[in-house]
Design a protein around this motif. Sequence first.
Motif, PDB file in Angstrom:
ATOM      1  N   LYS A 190       0.777  -1.607  -0.585  1.00 55.60           N
ATOM      2  CA  LYS A 190      -0.198   0.129   0.056  1.00 55.60           C
ATOM      3  C   LYS A 190       0.329   1.206  -0.314  1.00 55.60           C
ATOM      4  CE  LYS A 190      -3.521   2.031   2.601  1.00 55.60           C
ATOM      5  NZ  LYS A 190      -5.133   2.616   3.545  1.00 55.60           N
ATOM      6  N   THR A 191       1.040   2.191  -0.981  1.00 55.83           N
ATOM      7  CA  THR A 191       1.317   3.514  -0.951  1.00 55.83           C
ATOM      8  C   THR A 191       0.752   4.754  -0.151  1.00 55.83           C
ATOM      9  OG1 THR A 191       2.035   2.841  -3.040  1.00 55.83           O
ATOM     10  CG2 THR A 191       2.139   5.195  -2.702  1.00 55.83           C
ATOM     11  N   ILE A 192       1.591   4.974   0.770  1.00 58.13           N
ATOM     12  CA  ILE A 192       0.692   6.203   0.981  1.00 58.13           C
ATOM     13  C   ILE A 192       1.674   7.199   1.077  1.00 58.13           C
ATOM     14  CG2 ILE A 192      -0.467   7.151   3.677  1.00 58.13           C
ATOM     15  CD1 ILE A 192       0.392   4.225   4.837  1.00 58.13           C
ATOM     16  N   LYS A 193       0.916   8.701   1.224  1.00 61.29           N
ATOM     17  CA  LYS A 193       1.703   9.610   0.120  1.00 61.29           C
ATOM     18  C   LYS A 193       2.556  10.730   1.002  1.00 61.29           C
ATOM     19  CE  LYS A 193      -0.543   9.214  -4.138  1.00 61.29           C
ATOM     20  NZ  LYS A 193      -1.563  10.227  -5.757  1.00 61.29           N
ATOM     21  N   GLU A 194       3.010   9.653   2.407  1.00 60.13           N
ATOM     22  CA  GLU A 194       3.928  11.095   3.282  1.00 60.13           C
ATOM     23  C   GLU A 194       5.347  10.211   3.708  1.00 60.13           C
ATOM     24  OE1 GLU A 194       1.278   9.072   6.723  1.00 60.13           O
ATOM     25  OE2 GLU A 194       0.377  10.858   5.454  1.00 60.13           O
ATOM     26  N   LYS A 195       5.767  10.871   4.169  1.00 57.84           N
ATOM     27  CA  LYS A 195       7.004  10.231   4.949  1.00 57.84           C
ATOM     28  C   LYS A 195       6.920   9.431   5.784  1.00 57.84           C
ATOM     29  CE  LYS A 195      11.437  11.357   6.276  1.00 57.84           C
ATOM     30  NZ  LYS A 195      12.543  12.595   6.340  1.00 57.84           N
ATOM     31  N   ALA A 196       7.653   7.675   5.795  1.00 55.88           N
ATOM     32  CA  ALA A 196       7.367   6.892   6.745  1.00 55.88           C
ATOM     33  C   ALA A 196       8.071   8.071   8.309  1.00 55.88           C
ATOM     34  CB  ALA A 196       8.050   5.598   6.103  1.00 55.88           C
ATOM     35  N   VAL A 197       7.668   6.813   9.436  1.00 53.18           N
ATOM     36  CA  VAL A 197       7.818   7.455  10.529  1.00 53.18           C
ATOM     37  C   VAL A 197       8.405   5.825  11.241  1.00 53.18           C
ATOM     38  CG1 VAL A 197       7.406   7.932  12.841  1.00 53.18           C
ATOM     39  CG2 VAL A 197       6.209   8.581  11.762  1.00 53.18           C
ATOM     40  N   ASN A 198       9.952   5.913  11.660  1.00 48.47           N
ATOM     41  CA  ASN A 198      10.610   4.804  11.971  1.00 48.47           C
ATOM     42  C   ASN A 198      10.301   3.585  10.416  1.00 48.47           C
ATOM     43  OD1 ASN A 198      10.709   6.062  14.238  1.00 48.47           O
ATOM     44  ND2 ASN A 198       9.075   5.678  15.116  1.00 48.47           N
ATOM     45  N   PRO A 199      10.911   3.994   9.879  1.00 49.52           N
ATOM     46  CA  PRO A 199      10.756   2.603   8.402  1.00 49.52           C
ATOM     47  C   PRO A 199      11.721   1.494   8.813  1.00 49.52           C
ATOM     48  CG  PRO A 199      12.547   4.576   7.627  1.00 49.52           C
ATOM     49  CD  PRO A 199      11.264   5.295   9.209  1.00 49.52           C
ATOM     50  N   ARG A 200      11.057   0.554   8.194  1.00 52.00           N
ATOM     51  CA  ARG A 200      11.921  -0.829   8.207  1.00 52.00           C
ATOM     52  C   ARG A 200      13.495  -0.499   7.170  1.00 52.00           C
ATOM     53  NH1 ARG A 200      10.484  -7.172   8.874  1.00 52.00           N
ATOM     54  NH2 ARG A 200      12.331  -7.610  10.069  1.00 52.00           N
ATOM     55  N   ALA A 201      12.903  -0.001   6.202  1.00 54.75           N
ATOM     56  CA  ALA A 201      14.260   0.212   5.141  1.00 54.75           C
ATOM     57  C   ALA A 201      14.032   2.295   4.478  1.00 54.75           C
ATOM     58  CB  ALA A 201      13.663  -0.119   3.995  1.00 54.75           C
ATOM     59  N   MET A 232      20.688   4.375   1.181  1.00 53.35           N
ATOM     60  CA  MET A 232      19.922   3.186   1.165  1.00 53.35           C
ATOM     61  C   MET A 232      20.016   3.011   2.663  1.00 53.35           C
ATOM     62  SD  MET A 232      19.912   0.563  -1.813  1.00 53.35           S
ATOM     63  CE  MET A 232      19.968   1.385  -3.637  1.00 53.35           C
ATOM     64  N   ALA A 233      19.306   2.392   3.166  1.00 53.31           N
ATOM     65  CA  ALA A 233      19.173   1.534   5.289  1.00 53.31           C
ATOM     66  C   ALA A 233      18.363   1.297   5.335  1.00 53.31           C
ATOM     67  CB  ALA A 233      19.530   2.997   5.617  1.00 53.31           C
ATOM     68  N   GLY A 234      18.413   0.054   6.166  1.00 54.86           N
ATOM     69  CA  GLY A 234      17.991  -1.052   6.371  1.00 54.86           C
ATOM     70  C   GLY A 234      17.734  -1.785   6.136  1.00 54.86           C
ATOM     71  N   MET A 235      16.522  -2.193   5.981  1.00 54.16           N
ATOM     72  CA  MET A 235      16.570  -3.721   5.309  1.00 54.16           C
ATOM     73  C   MET A 235      16.521  -3.782   4.599  1.00 54.16           C
ATOM     74  SD  MET A 235      15.732  -6.730   5.870  1.00 54.16           S
ATOM     75  CE  MET A 235      15.249  -7.119   7.631  1.00 54.16           C
ATOM     76  N   ILE A 236      17.575  -3.946   3.799  1.00 55.53           N
ATOM     77  CA  ILE A 236      17.701  -3.913   2.308  1.00 55.53           C
ATOM     78  C   ILE A 236      17.271  -4.680   1.555  1.00 55.53           C
ATOM     79  CG2 ILE A 236      19.727  -4.013   0.390  1.00 55.53           C
ATOM     80  CD1 ILE A 236      19.876  -1.886   3.002  1.00 55.53           C
ATOM     81  N   SER A 237      16.966  -5.825   2.134  1.00 58.97           N
ATOM     82  CA  SER A 237      16.716  -7.187   1.020  1.00 58.97           C
ATOM     83  C   SER A 237      15.012  -5.960   0.415  1.00 58.97           C
ATOM     84  CB  SER A 237      15.558  -8.354   1.585  1.00 58.97           C
ATOM     85  OG  SER A 237      15.020  -8.398   2.956  1.00 58.97           O
TER      86      SER A 237
END
Length: 254
Positions: A190-201, A232-237
């Motif tokens: 799902k795409t949400i058009k805002e900056k992620a908070v505490n993203p995994r990647a 790039m950062a976090g869960m690179i997969s």
Amino acid sequence: MKEAKAMAYANMYGVLATLENLCEIDNEAKEILKTIKKPVSLCLDVANGPCCTFHFTKDGCKMTEGASGCTCKMNFGSPEKFNALIDDSKPGIPVKGVAQVLSFLLGPFSKLTDRLTKLLMPSEEDLKDRAFFEESTILTFYTIAGAISALANSDSISMFTAESTVNGTVSMGIKDVCYATIKVKDCRFKTIKEKAVNPRAVMEFADIDLAYGLFTGSVSTIAELCKGNIYMAGMISMVDNLNRILDRVAVYLG
């Protein structure tokens, strides 16, 4: 190879969904909205495909899933017929608010989609205008962000990639310009058009010019990664899988 049903989802959630952003940042679109006498909620319902309603007011556009709250509605007998609306401006069958749907489709809606097309498919001359160039790139970013989830959920090749993507959110964006969150849960995107908070990647482009080069294929992704211009950062997969789906977005919308 493109699949008609997946193309319909990419057109709905990628291309037409960008009307939200067009109406928010484009001055010409804002002037078109001023001509709307009263709010219009246009539902586009595709058999064996997506169904979304576009709510237009003088202040902007908001897309919602389903037909709830629509004041007028147009049905499409198949994904192919809906894709013809995007490719050849062929309308579907009005089934609710017929007079309103026809007047709106031929008036404000047509003008807005023409403006969106001009920005998403710019001429070299148009791109010489820096303001136009930046707006075009930003709207292209939002179109791509929407299409990622659309294809992850409907395109057979992208769905294969989605099946191997762990749950969590990916923040993608153009640094200090625009962002989108790709939320993954149980292989659904799902795409949400805002900056992620505490993203995994995270996948972030250094600036608008770099983003344009990547979107058009005029710069090397590997070279820019080596230069540190793509962060790039976090869960690179998760980022790797996102890039695989981006390759499919290029096939559908390129």
